[in-house]
Design a protein around this motif. Structure first.
Motif, PDB file in Angstrom:
ATOM      1  N   UNK A  52       0.837  -1.199   0.000  1.00 59.58           N
ATOM      2  CA  UNK A  52       0.000   0.000   0.000  1.00 59.58           C
ATOM      3  C   UNK A  52       0.876   1.255   0.000  1.00 59.58           C
ATOM      4  N   UNK A  53       1.903   1.257   0.838  1.00 60.15           N
ATOM      5  CA  UNK A  53       2.802   2.412   0.926  1.00 60.15           C
ATOM      6  C   UNK A  53       3.512   2.632  -0.408  1.00 60.15           C
ATOM      7  N   UNK A  54       4.020   1.557  -1.009  1.00 59.26           N
ATOM      8  CA  UNK A  54       4.693   1.680  -2.310  1.00 59.26           C
ATOM      9  C   UNK A  54       3.733   2.182  -3.384  1.00 59.26           C
ATOM     10  N   UNK A  55       2.504   1.703  -3.367  1.00 59.76           N
ATOM     11  CA  UNK A  55       1.513   2.151  -4.352  1.00 59.76           C
ATOM     12  C   UNK A  55       1.191   3.634  -4.162  1.00 59.76           C
ATOM     13  N   UNK A  56       1.108   4.082  -2.912  1.00 60.07           N
ATOM     14  CA  UNK A  56       0.823   5.495  -2.633  1.00 60.07           C
ATOM     15  C   UNK A  56       1.937   6.409  -3.126  1.00 60.07           C
ATOM     16  N   UNK A  57       3.161   5.915  -3.120  1.00 61.76           N
ATOM     17  CA  UNK A  57       4.317   6.734  -3.484  1.00 61.76           C
ATOM     18  C   UNK A  57       4.923   6.328  -4.824  1.00 61.76           C
ATOM     19  N   UNK A  58       4.120   5.682  -5.652  1.00 65.48           N
ATOM     20  CA  UNK A  58       4.617   5.175  -6.935  1.00 65.48           C
ATOM     21  C   UNK A  58       5.212   6.288  -7.802  1.00 65.48           C
ATOM     22  N   UNK A  59       4.560   7.432  -7.871  1.00 68.09           N
ATOM     23  CA  UNK A  59       5.066   8.542  -8.696  1.00 68.09           C
ATOM     24  C   UNK A  59       6.415   9.040  -8.191  1.00 68.09           C
ATOM     25  N   UNK A  60       6.557   9.173  -6.871  1.00 64.74           N
ATOM     26  CA  UNK A  60       7.833   9.612  -6.300  1.00 64.74           C
ATOM     27  C   UNK A  60       8.924   8.581  -6.574  1.00 64.74           C
ATOM     28  N   UNK A  61       8.594   7.308  -6.450  1.00 64.42           N
ATOM     29  CA  UNK A  61       9.579   6.260  -6.714  1.00 64.42           C
ATOM     30  C   UNK A  61      10.024   6.275  -8.171  1.00 64.42           C
ATOM     31  N   UNK A  62       9.089   6.507  -9.079  1.00 68.46           N
ATOM     32  CA  UNK A  62       9.417   6.578 -10.509  1.00 68.46           C
ATOM     33  C   UNK A  62      10.309   7.789 -10.786  1.00 68.46           C
ATOM     34  N   UNK A  63       9.980   8.929 -10.176  1.00 69.98           N
ATOM     35  CA  UNK A  63      10.797  10.132 -10.343  1.00 69.98           C
ATOM     36  C   UNK A  63      12.212   9.897  -9.820  1.00 69.98           C
ATOM     37  N   UNK A  64      12.324   9.278  -8.669  1.00 65.20           N
ATOM     38  CA  UNK A  64      13.634   9.000  -8.088  1.00 65.20           C
ATOM     39  C   UNK A  64      14.421   8.024  -8.958  1.00 65.20           C
ATOM     40  N   UNK A  65      13.755   6.988  -9.459  1.00 69.93           N
ATOM     41  CA  UNK A  65      14.430   6.013 -10.328  1.00 69.93           C
ATOM     42  C   UNK A  65      14.944   6.687 -11.596  1.00 69.93           C
ATOM     43  N   UNK A  66      14.135   7.544 -12.210  1.00 73.04           N
ATOM     44  CA  UNK A  66      14.563   8.247 -13.420  1.00 73.04           C
ATOM     45  C   UNK A  66      15.733   9.180 -13.121  1.00 73.04           C
TER      46      UNK A  66
END
Length: 78
Positions: free
Chosen positions: A4-18
């Motif tokens: 749930x936490x990862x899904x909530x922050x999916x956009x931030x995780x994608x931005x950080x990965x990029x």
């Protein structure tokens, strides 16, 4: 809960990965800025060099006992 936490922050995780794919390393301040929509300011090589950034990751071999100094083994008393 973790999913749930990862899904909530999916956009931030994608931005950080990029950001990591593009810049390879990011400081804490650069991560905060990236998540706020500001890309890191890096020296393009055509101006004065930017100040060196320290790393929170220790270099390999620092602070380790070497074979020649006896390591952590007790030394005989004289």
């Amino acid at each position: 809960e973790a999913r749930r936490i990862l899904a909530e922050h999916k956009d931030d995780l994608e931005t950080l990965a990029q950001g990591l794919l593009e810049y390879e390393t990011l400081s804490g301040d650069e991560i905060k800025g990236l998540l706020a929509g500001k890309p890191p300011l890096r020296d393009a090589g055509d101006g004065p060099p930017s100040p060196a950034r320290g790393s929170s990751v220790p270099s390999a071999g620092r602070g380790r006992p070497r074979e020649t100094d006896g390591g952590l083994e007790p030394q005989p008393q004289a």
